[in-house]
Design a protein around this motif. Structure first.
Motif, PDB file in Angstrom:
ATOM      1  N   ILE A  54       0.826  -1.213   0.000  1.00 28.42           N
ATOM      2  CA  ILE A  54       0.000   0.000   0.000  1.00 28.42           C
ATOM      3  C   ILE A  54       0.862   1.266   0.000  1.00 28.42           C
ATOM      4  CG2 ILE A  54      -2.152  -0.962   0.874  1.00 28.42           C
ATOM      5  CD1 ILE A  54      -1.273  -0.184   3.697  1.00 28.42           C
ATOM      6  N   ALA A  55       2.063   1.139  -0.543  1.00 25.99           N
ATOM      7  CA  ALA A  55       2.933   2.286  -0.844  1.00 25.99           C
ATOM      8  C   ALA A  55       3.466   3.021   0.377  1.00 25.99           C
ATOM      9  CB  ALA A  55       2.237   3.257  -1.799  1.00 25.99           C
ATOM     10  N   TRP A  56       3.734   2.314   1.481  1.00 25.92           N
ATOM     11  CA  TRP A  56       4.439   2.940   2.592  1.00 25.92           C
ATOM     12  C   TRP A  56       5.914   2.934   2.225  1.00 25.92           C
ATOM     13  CZ3 TRP A  56       2.455   0.446   7.792  1.00 25.92           C
ATOM     14  CH2 TRP A  56       1.110   0.798   7.987  1.00 25.92           C
ATOM     15  N   THR A  57       6.477   4.091   1.967  1.00 18.61           N
ATOM     16  CA  THR A  57       7.876   4.149   1.544  1.00 18.61           C
ATOM     17  C   THR A  57       8.702   5.142   2.349  1.00 18.61           C
ATOM     18  OG1 THR A  57       7.327   5.801  -0.147  1.00 18.61           O
ATOM     19  CG2 THR A  57       7.327   3.478  -0.838  1.00 18.61           C
ATOM     20  N   ASP A  58       8.061   6.018   3.150  1.00 16.23           N
ATOM     21  CA  ASP A  58       8.800   7.105   3.790  1.00 16.23           C
ATOM     22  C   ASP A  58       9.873   6.620   4.755  1.00 16.23           C
ATOM     23  OD1 ASP A  58       6.418   6.375   5.255  1.00 16.23           O
ATOM     24  OD2 ASP A  58       6.769   8.078   6.571  1.00 16.23           O
ATOM     25  N   ARG A  59       9.730   5.460   5.346  1.00 15.39           N
ATOM     26  CA  ARG A  59      10.739   4.971   6.299  1.00 15.39           C
ATOM     27  C   ARG A  59      11.668   3.908   5.722  1.00 15.39           C
ATOM     28  NH1 ARG A  59       7.734   4.278  12.145  1.00 15.39           N
ATOM     29  NH2 ARG A  59       7.052   6.431  12.377  1.00 15.39           N
ATOM     30  N   LEU A  60      11.474   3.516   4.498  1.00 18.17           N
ATOM     31  CA  LEU A  60      12.318   2.452   3.944  1.00 18.17           C
ATOM     32  C   LEU A  60      13.780   2.855   3.885  1.00 18.17           C
ATOM     33  CD1 LEU A  60      10.072   0.966   1.114  1.00 18.17           C
ATOM     34  CD2 LEU A  60      10.525   0.031   3.403  1.00 18.17           C
ATOM     35  N   GLY A  61      14.051   4.135   3.744  1.00 25.07           N
ATOM     36  CA  GLY A  61      15.431   4.604   3.685  1.00 25.07           C
ATOM     37  C   GLY A  61      16.050   4.898   5.038  1.00 25.07           C
ATOM     38  N   TRP A  62      15.295   4.731   6.108  1.00 23.42           N
ATOM     39  CA  TRP A  62      15.835   5.012   7.441  1.00 23.42           C
ATOM     40  C   TRP A  62      16.991   4.082   7.777  1.00 23.42           C
ATOM     41  CZ3 TRP A  62      11.833   6.027  11.894  1.00 23.42           C
ATOM     42  CH2 TRP A  62      11.149   7.232  11.641  1.00 23.42           C
ATOM     43  N   SER A  63      17.997   4.641   8.399  1.00 22.28           N
ATOM     44  CA  SER A  63      19.119   3.837   8.882  1.00 22.28           C
ATOM     45  C   SER A  63      18.716   3.164  10.196  1.00 22.28           C
ATOM     46  CB  SER A  63      20.335   4.741   9.136  1.00 22.28           C
ATOM     47  OG  SER A  63      20.066   5.608  10.240  1.00 22.28           O
ATOM     48  N   TYR A  64      19.539   2.238  10.616  1.00 21.19           N
ATOM     49  CA  TYR A  64      19.313   1.572  11.903  1.00 21.19           C
ATOM     50  C   TYR A  64      19.238   2.617  13.015  1.00 21.19           C
ATOM     51  CZ  TYR A  64      19.897  -1.771  15.717  1.00 21.19           C
ATOM     52  OH  TYR A  64      19.711  -2.522  16.842  1.00 21.19           O
ATOM     53  N   ARG A  65      20.148   3.567  12.953  1.00 23.26           N
ATOM     54  CA  ARG A  65      20.208   4.621  13.984  1.00 23.26           C
ATOM     55  C   ARG A  65      18.933   5.466  14.003  1.00 23.26           C
ATOM     56  NH1 ARG A  65      21.607   5.871  18.722  1.00 23.26           N
ATOM     57  NH2 ARG A  65      22.269   7.990  19.066  1.00 23.26           N
ATOM     58  N   GLN A  66      18.391   5.800  12.829  1.00 22.93           N
ATOM     59  CA  GLN A  66      17.147   6.572  12.778  1.00 22.93           C
ATOM     60  C   GLN A  66      15.997   5.803  13.420  1.00 22.93           C
ATOM     61  OE1 GLN A  66      17.648   7.339   8.477  1.00 22.93           O
ATOM     62  NE2 GLN A  66      16.926   9.416   8.933  1.00 22.93           N
ATOM     63  N   TRP A  67      15.897   4.514  13.128  1.00 23.75           N
ATOM     64  CA  TRP A  67      14.869   3.684  13.761  1.00 23.75           C
ATOM     65  C   TRP A  67      15.059   3.686  15.280  1.00 23.75           C
ATOM     66  CZ3 TRP A  67      10.454   1.735  12.007  1.00 23.75           C
ATOM     67  CH2 TRP A  67      10.289   1.560  10.631  1.00 23.75           C
ATOM     68  N   GLU A  68      16.291   3.485  15.692  1.00 28.08           N
ATOM     69  CA  GLU A  68      16.602   3.419  17.118  1.00 28.08           C
ATOM     70  C   GLU A  68      16.235   4.733  17.827  1.00 28.08           C
ATOM     71  OE1 GLU A  68      20.246   1.083  19.082  1.00 28.08           O
ATOM     72  OE2 GLU A  68      20.823   2.889  17.964  1.00 28.08           O
ATOM     73  N   GLU A  69      16.578   5.855  17.229  1.00 33.53           N
ATOM     74  CA  GLU A  69      16.273   7.159  17.824  1.00 33.53           C
ATOM     75  C   GLU A  69      14.770   7.380  17.922  1.00 33.53           C
ATOM     76  OE1 GLU A  69      18.402  10.074  15.527  1.00 33.53           O
ATOM     77  OE2 GLU A  69      20.342   9.442  16.343  1.00 33.53           O
ATOM     78  N   PHE A  70      14.047   7.055  16.857  1.00 35.80           N
ATOM     79  CA  PHE A  70      12.599   7.242  16.890  1.00 35.80           C
ATOM     80  C   PHE A  70      11.962   6.354  17.956  1.00 35.80           C
ATOM     81  CE2 PHE A  70       8.306   5.954  15.737  1.00 35.80           C
ATOM     82  CZ  PHE A  70       7.680   7.187  15.744  1.00 35.80           C
ATOM     83  N   LEU A  71      12.293   5.067  17.941  1.00 35.51           N
ATOM     84  CA  LEU A  71      11.686   4.121  18.877  1.00 35.51           C
ATOM     85  C   LEU A  71      12.067   4.409  20.321  1.00 35.51           C
ATOM     86  CD1 LEU A  71      12.279   0.878  16.793  1.00 35.51           C
ATOM     87  CD2 LEU A  71      10.083   2.065  17.129  1.00 35.51           C
TER      88      LEU A  71
END
Length: 188
Positions: A54-71
């Motif tokens: 369903i075209a969720w693409t905005d986070r596909l380019g996130w690095s491991y660190r970006q995921w970690e910071e957000f979570l």
């Protein structure tokens, strides 16, 4: 090729706005649990698997660190629905300023859609948005829960939000260039 994408912003402004949903049949053995350990791998798996078609693409380019910071931000929670101990879908809550909580992502893996899990998970996740300050005392008491969905999401998304008591607060349309949906496999 371009397409017109309509986005609906929906909200609840009191816990009493939440309309419950029926639980899935008992034989499905559906349970919902909070992912309490920060796991970029698991969150990316959920994001890519639910949003791949369903075209969720905005986070596909996130690095491991970006995921970690957000979570790792106070008030960010991931609630996962399991059917017979298999991940079926998730709802992600993002506590914002002044008692506002966004349901930043919500959905089911394709194999679990149409099995009466979505309404149950959305109602449960919305209830957790309303009581989020009980788990995060540094966050203000929730006074508004909001979410957005668009015409690219599943065909039942908008109706599910409305059935759970969300009201449309704003609508916008924009032209977008159609992109192929990546599916859950690239980079998953």
């Amino acid at each position: 090729m371009t397409l017109t994408v309509t986005t609906w912003y929906l909200e609840q402004t009191a816990p009493g706005d939440l309309a419950p949903a029926s639980a899935p049949p008992e034989e499905q053995r559906v349970r919902i649990a909070r992912a309490e350990v920060i796991s970029p791998e698991f969150s990316r798996f959920l994001y890519a698997s639910v949003g791949g078609d369903i075209a969720w693409t905005d986070r596909l380019g996130w690095s491991y660190r970006q995921w970690e910071e957000f979570l790792g931000r106070p008030g960010v929670e991931t609630w996962v629905a399991y059917e017979r101990d298999t991940p079926a879908g998730f709802v992600e809550l993002d506590a914002q300023a002044e008692g506002v909580v966004e349901i930043s992502y919500f959905g089911l893996l394709p194999a679990f859609r149409g099995r009466r899990i979505g309404g149950h998970l959305l109602a449960y996740g919305t209830a957790r948005a309303w009581d989020l300050a009980e788990r995060w005392p540094e966050r203000a008491k929730t006074r508004r829960v909001w979410v957005h969905t668009c015409s690219k999401d599943g065909p039942h998304a908008l109706d599910n939000y409305r059935r759970r008591g969300f009201r449309v607060s704003a609508t916008e349309s924009a032209e977008e260039t159609e992109k192929p949906t990546p599916g859950p496999w690239p980079g998953a």
